[in-house]
Structure formats: C-alpha cells, structure tokens
Write an enzyme that holds these catalytic residues in place. Structure first.
Site, PDB file in Angstrom:
ATOM      1  N   ASP A  35       0.878  -1.177   0.000  1.00 48.72           N
ATOM      2  CA  ASP A  35       0.000   0.000   0.000  1.00 48.72           C
ATOM      3  C   ASP A  35       0.912   1.223   0.000  1.00 48.72           C
ATOM      4  O   ASP A  35       1.379   1.672   1.049  1.00 48.72           O
ATOM      5  CB  ASP A  35      -0.898  -0.003   1.240  1.00 48.72           C
ATOM      6  CG  ASP A  35      -1.759   1.252   1.296  1.00 48.72           C
ATOM      7  OD1 ASP A  35      -2.275   1.668   0.243  1.00 48.72           O
ATOM      8  OD2 ASP A  35      -1.908   1.824   2.392  1.00 48.72           O
TER       9      ASP A  35
ATOM     10  N   GLU B 112      -2.025  -1.705  -4.237  1.00 49.90           N
ATOM     11  CA  GLU B 112      -3.326  -1.038  -4.260  1.00 49.90           C
ATOM     12  C   GLU B 112      -3.285   0.134  -5.226  1.00 49.90           C
ATOM     13  O   GLU B 112      -2.332   0.888  -5.274  1.00 49.90           O
ATOM     14  CB  GLU B 112      -3.701  -0.568  -2.854  1.00 49.90           C
ATOM     15  CG  GLU B 112      -5.114  -0.008  -2.827  1.00 49.90           C
ATOM     16  CD  GLU B 112      -5.756  -0.038  -1.446  1.00 49.90           C
ATOM     17  OE1 GLU B 112      -5.351  -0.857  -0.596  1.00 49.90           O
ATOM     18  OE2 GLU B 112      -6.680   0.756  -1.226  1.00 49.90           O
TER      19      GLU B 112
ATOM     20  N   ASP C  71      -1.620   1.262   7.491  1.00 54.20           N
ATOM     21  CA  ASP C  71      -0.980   1.023   6.184  1.00 54.20           C
ATOM     22  C   ASP C  71      -0.635  -0.457   6.004  1.00 54.20           C
ATOM     23  O   ASP C  71      -0.780  -1.010   4.914  1.00 54.20           O
ATOM     24  CB  ASP C  71       0.295   1.869   6.041  1.00 54.20           C
ATOM     25  CG  ASP C  71      -0.005   3.345   6.187  1.00 54.20           C
ATOM     26  OD1 ASP C  71      -0.523   3.939   5.246  1.00 54.20           O
ATOM     27  OD2 ASP C  71       0.262   3.896   7.278  1.00 54.20           O
TER      28      ASP C  71
END
Lengths: 173, 173
Positions: free
Chosen positions: B8, B69, B141
């Site tokens: 991410d 992502e 995160d």
C-alpha cells in the site's frame, strides 16, 4: 570533467540528455534520446522499460551526477499520478547507481538556458541546440533533458565560483 | 504454497504485508510492517529508503507474486504526483526482482475482504486481522497492504477455480 545526466520524465516518453562539463562550466554534447514507455504489457511493464532503459544508459555512459526536471502538475490528479510513477522509476534507476540527483523547476531551466523564466518550448529547443552545437531539430523530450543537464552544469559552475560546496547544489530538495 | 507481497504505497509511509496461500486459497500471515519514508535528505533519499527497504524485505521473505493497491487520486495534483513517485519506486523494487505485479482498486480490495465495496477503513482492519488470526490493532498502512495481498489470493483462487490461467490475473490492466 564531469558527466551530467539530464532527465525529463514523462508517463509516455522520458527524455534523456547527457553532457560533459569542464571546470569552467563549458558543456559538450554526449548523447540524447527519448525512451518510449508505451507498448506491450501493463503499467508495471512500462515502468520496467523506463527503469531498464535508463539503467542501461547509465551503465553505458557512466554519468557522475543526475538532474531531473520538476514536473508541471497543473493537470488532473490522474495524469499527475502517472507522471509521478514515471518520475519515481526514473529516480529509482538513478539512486540505485548511487548518482547524486538534483531537481530543477521548469522556470529555473528556462532561465538558465534562454535567460527568461517564461521562455517558449521552441526557444528552449533552439538554445539547447545552439549551446551544444547541434544542427537540426531536437526531439522535444530530449531537448528538455539536455536543458536540465545544462541547468545543472550552470548551477554547479556558479556554486563553484561562489565557493559553495558542490554538495550543496546537489541536496537541493 | 504461494507467497504474496501486498503493498500500500504512500509518500510518507508505505504499508507492506506478506502472506502465504495454499492451493485452496487459504491464507497464513507471514509479516507486516510500515516503511517510514520521512526523515533525513530530500525527495530522492526518501524514494531510496523505499526502494532499499522494500528490496530488503523481498530479499528476506522471497515472495512469488506482488499486489499493489490502486491509489485514490481525488486529491490535489501535487499529492498525486508525490504518491505516484512512491508508487513508481515501489513498483521498481518489485519488477527489478522479476516479481509479477497485479493492481487492485480500493473498491475491489474492500469487496474481497469485507464483502462490500463501500466498507470503512476500520472494517478492513478488523476483517484482515480476523482472516489472518491476528490479535490487537493493526497499523492502518500494514492492514491495507495485507488486504491487497488477501485480495490477490482471492482473485488467484477464483481464477484457478474457473480454469483461467493465473497469468491472466497478473496481467490485469
């Protein structure tokens, strides 16, 4: 003699320009080209082409320092993201090879190369060709990459004249 | 057994999550952490910390595939550019090690992990912890990184059940 790699990153095409500068700041053209990122594969393959292409040029020409143009982000967030990804991959190729990298705003580049921060793109292309003794029309991305390399050469020479350590020119944010 | 690295990316902190999945799609937690990019040095040093940090984790845990992502870009072009740079460096670390990388939209991740594309962040954190048998509150995160790894595991298992080559899941986009 210091070899400078200039990079003008783009999500479709990344300009690369390499010059040699002597102690007085005088520049000699070494190489320029545009790396085309479009083609087969998805976004990761495109970034890989940039990473590998730029890496191969660094390995071949062995520059001492790199300079990259600060990109214009007055576009959509989507374009800025794609441009950022290309920049991130370009900077990765450079830092992986331990080159110090400086960043210059488009305005600083125009000021250093044409003498005015509001210069047109065509004026930059013209002046870059004139400064490096190149004939014919330069591809736009390659011209911008040579322009940022020339800007770095100019800043280095000025820093040297003022007795500021070159290191300080490098660590410009 | 396939080891999946979920990422991410962020310009200040990048979440990393690693899971193992078996042939049936069942997942086991291996590692998670947040790489902090802020600190000493300019933008290039920050990207280098990401490139080196993520590279070291790949070398240590040797994942087979990576999933990242797709970031939300409904922000300013300046934020999108910085985020893009972090993404570009993260993808560079992955493709340099020849890992295939898939990309998933935030909505797909929420759908795969929580069952609804409009899930809240806290629900994602809760479900990720539950699916991997982790107790305590996951750092946001790292939770998002584990969520994208779980999404990739889910998509792989579905593709396998449908008899679609895993390769097709990889080359998405």
């Amino acid at each position: 003699m210091t070899r400078i790699l200039g990079i003008d990153p783009g999500s479709q095409r990344t300009g690369v320009g390499i010059i040699d500068v002597d102690a007085t700041g005088r520049a000699r053209h070494v190489h320029h080209q545009a790396l085309v990122l479009l083609g087969e594969g998805g976004f990761a393959q495109r970034l890989r082409r940039l990473l590998d292409g730029l890496g191969a040029l660094i390995d071949e020409y062995r520059p001492d320092e790199a300079a990259i143009e600060q990109v214009f982000v007055g576009r959509s967030p989507e374009s800025a993201l794609k441009l950022g990804q290309a920049r991130g991959a370009a900077i990765s190729a450079v830092v992986l090879r331990d080159l110090p990298v400086s960043e210059y705003a488009a305005r600083e580049v125009k000021l250093a190369v044409v003498g005015t921060g509001g210069a047109e793109k065509a004026q930059v292309q013209h002046m870059v060709a004139a400064m490096l003794g190149l004939s014919g029309r330069l591809q736009a991305d390659a011209a911008d990459a040579l322009a940022v390399a020339l800007t770095h050469a100019h800043v280095r020479a000025t820093a040297r004249r003022l007795g500021v350590a070159a290191r300080e020119a490098w660590s410009r944010k």
